[in-house]
Design a protein around this motif. Sequence first.
Motif, mmCIF file in Angstrom:
data_model
loop_
_atom_site.group_PDB
_atom_site.id
_atom_site.type_symbol
_atom_site.label_atom_id
_atom_site.label_comp_id
_atom_site.label_asym_id
_atom_site.label_seq_id
_atom_site.Cartn_x
_atom_site.Cartn_y
_atom_site.Cartn_z
ATOM 1 N N CYS A 238 0.656 -1.380 0.139
ATOM 2 C CA CYS A 238 -0.092 0.038 -0.126
ATOM 3 C C CYS A 238 0.863 1.076 0.012
ATOM 4 N N ARG A 239 1.956 1.277 0.821
ATOM 5 C CA ARG A 239 2.884 2.284 0.922
ATOM 6 C C ARG A 239 3.558 2.687 -0.585
ATOM 7 N N ARG A 240 3.863 1.576 -1.161
ATOM 8 C CA ARG A 240 4.554 1.773 -2.376
ATOM 9 C C ARG A 240 3.750 2.191 -3.433
ATOM 10 N N LEU A 241 2.488 1.620 -3.421
ATOM 11 C CA LEU A 241 1.697 2.110 -4.312
ATOM 12 C C LEU A 241 1.080 3.677 -4.018
ATOM 13 N N GLN A 242 1.303 3.930 -2.903
ATOM 14 C CA GLN A 242 0.805 5.465 -2.861
ATOM 15 C C GLN A 242 1.978 6.707 -3.281
ATOM 16 N N GLU A 243 3.222 5.949 -3.018
ATOM 17 C CA GLU A 243 4.538 6.752 -3.293
ATOM 18 C C GLU A 243 4.470 6.628 -4.859
ATOM 19 N N CYS A 244 4.114 5.487 -5.637
ATOM 20 C CA CYS A 244 4.072 5.465 -7.235
ATOM 21 C C CYS A 244 2.933 6.467 -7.549
ATOM 22 N N ARG A 245 1.886 6.339 -6.970
ATOM 23 C CA ARG A 245 0.756 7.087 -7.192
ATOM 24 C C ARG A 245 0.953 8.705 -7.348
ATOM 25 N N ARG A 246 1.623 9.135 -6.400
ATOM 26 C CA ARG A 246 2.110 10.372 -6.142
ATOM 27 C C ARG A 246 3.212 10.841 -7.078
ATOM 28 N N GLU A 247 4.174 9.958 -7.331
ATOM 29 C CA GLU A 247 5.127 10.239 -8.158
ATOM 30 C C GLU A 247 4.587 10.316 -9.769
ATOM 31 N N LEU A 248 3.739 9.531 -10.185
ATOM 32 C CA LEU A 248 3.318 9.526 -11.279
ATOM 33 C C LEU A 248 2.439 10.785 -11.681
ATOM 34 N N ALA A 249 1.883 11.652 -10.733
ATOM 35 C CA ALA A 249 1.060 12.592 -10.771
ATOM 36 C C ALA A 249 2.057 13.970 -11.121
ATOM 37 N N ARG A 250 3.334 13.967 -10.757
ATOM 38 C CA ARG A 250 4.372 15.011 -10.740
ATOM 39 C C ARG A 250 4.584 15.346 -12.026
ATOM 40 N N THR A 268 9.427 -5.277 -8.511
ATOM 41 C CA THR A 268 10.523 -5.832 -9.279
ATOM 42 C C THR A 268 10.175 -6.179 -10.554
ATOM 43 N N SER A 269 8.596 -6.197 -10.626
ATOM 44 C CA SER A 269 7.947 -6.575 -11.957
ATOM 45 C C SER A 269 6.941 -5.547 -12.246
ATOM 46 N N ALA A 270 7.137 -5.125 -13.582
ATOM 47 C CA ALA A 270 6.400 -3.836 -14.066
ATOM 48 C C ALA A 270 4.748 -4.458 -14.256
ATOM 49 N N ALA A 271 4.598 -5.618 -14.570
ATOM 50 C CA ALA A 271 3.495 -6.275 -14.904
ATOM 51 C C ALA A 271 2.528 -6.486 -13.541
ATOM 52 N N HIS A 272 3.285 -6.829 -12.773
ATOM 53 C CA HIS A 272 2.585 -7.029 -11.157
ATOM 54 C C HIS A 272 2.156 -5.685 -10.476
ATOM 55 N N PHE A 273 3.195 -4.895 -10.920
ATOM 56 C CA PHE A 273 2.535 -3.395 -10.453
ATOM 57 C C PHE A 273 1.734 -2.828 -11.073
ATOM 58 N N SER A 274 1.185 -3.087 -12.448
ATOM 59 C CA SER A 274 0.075 -2.528 -13.194
ATOM 60 C C SER A 274 -1.032 -3.215 -12.528
ATOM 61 N N ARG A 275 -0.944 -4.775 -12.359
ATOM 62 C CA ARG A 275 -2.013 -5.247 -11.767
ATOM 63 C C ARG A 275 -2.627 -4.735 -10.355
ATOM 64 N N VAL A 276 -1.477 -4.664 -9.520
ATOM 65 C CA VAL A 276 -2.069 -4.301 -8.053
ATOM 66 C C VAL A 276 -2.391 -2.710 -8.119
ATOM 67 N N PHE A 277 -1.830 -1.956 -9.150
ATOM 68 C CA PHE A 277 -2.102 -0.656 -9.122
ATOM 69 C C PHE A 277 -3.683 -0.448 -9.433
ATOM 70 N N ARG A 278 -4.184 -1.200 -10.738
ATOM 71 C CA ARG A 278 -5.453 -1.027 -11.206
ATOM 72 C C ARG A 278 -6.372 -1.487 -10.101
ATOM 73 N N ALA A 279 -6.012 -2.642 -9.272
ATOM 74 C CA ALA A 279 -6.947 -3.294 -8.149
ATOM 75 C C ALA A 279 -7.152 -2.294 -7.147
ATOM 76 N N ALA A 280 -6.219 -1.500 -6.903
ATOM 77 C CA ALA A 280 -6.198 -0.478 -5.659
ATOM 78 C C ALA A 280 -6.921 0.964 -6.321
ATOM 79 N N TYR A 281 -6.929 1.339 -7.350
ATOM 80 C CA TYR A 281 -7.295 2.744 -7.882
ATOM 81 C C TYR A 281 -8.291 2.485 -8.950
ATOM 82 N N GLY A 282 -8.610 1.388 -9.643
ATOM 83 C CA GLY A 282 -9.482 1.232 -10.541
ATOM 84 C C GLY A 282 -9.179 1.728 -11.836
ATOM 85 N N MET A 283 -7.917 1.954 -12.106
ATOM 86 C CA MET A 283 -7.362 2.465 -13.248
ATOM 87 C C MET A 283 -5.912 2.034 -13.619
ATOM 88 N N SER A 284 -5.344 2.015 -14.741
ATOM 89 C CA SER A 284 -3.914 1.522 -14.908
ATOM 90 C C SER A 284 -3.277 2.635 -14.577
#
Length: 293
Positions: A238-250, A268-284
Amino acid sequence: MSHTFAAVDVAVPDGVCSGTIRTSRLGHLRVATVEGDHLCMRRTPRLIARGQDEYLVVKLLVGGVARVEQDAREARLGPGEIVFCDMARPMRIEFPRPFQIKCLVLPRRILGLGESDLQRLTATPIHSDTTAGSLLSPFLTQLVDTAATYSSATGEVLARHVVDFFSVVVGERLHQEVGDAPSTAQVLVPRIQLFIDRHLADPDLTPEAIAQAHRISVRYLHRLFQTEDTTVGRWIQCRRLQECRRELARRDAAGRTIAAVARRWGFTSAAHFSRVFRAAYGMSPAEWRDSAV
């Protein structure tokens, strides 16, 4: 004001309104001195819904008076008094005459406080004649006034000590309010959450590594996080996703690839990151970046 703290609506009376804002970085923290004429600043649900400004702001009133409203409380401040403002919830601050404030801007999760503790902390002034006030007021003044003079390496070290210092002071204040001594879990969990925040970029951040660093068993570590209604693994993700989400918006991160942002925060996996990001925030991640920009 919006660029320094979080998106806000500002109202000023008719006539000329002037002021200055001086900001500096201190490692991963920010400090600011703000002075100006009469104004009213509001953080509304509409602005909060954008979901990009999750900061806790420590405000020291140096000159003038202020009225702060948050979490169904109202605080009136005079010079030398300190208040905490949570930018993730509705808030209103009014300065009815010329003022000066010195501020420390922290990511709201960095102190390891739960939502209930954050709500107890806001709009409850720390008076200058208290033990906490006599410590914090000169400390915050010196910190804000000298932050720009430190190298980036020194600033990062100081920032870690500042977070530790505020964690102790805030913890003492909250426990004094409820009139009890902190339990082992109340002391350990914020410390472990802060450790996790400092090592999010390490892909080898595991429950075993965290337990070893705090000289506890992995089983006890999992029991501690059960009190937070989560697991260690979910908290880290959750904390990693929050930091990625914040950085992607900058805007200044627009040149980085999504995979690079994910790697920076320990995925470590871009595909895994995309899956969990979509699951958490409803978008890629790409959709989030486009909508944020």
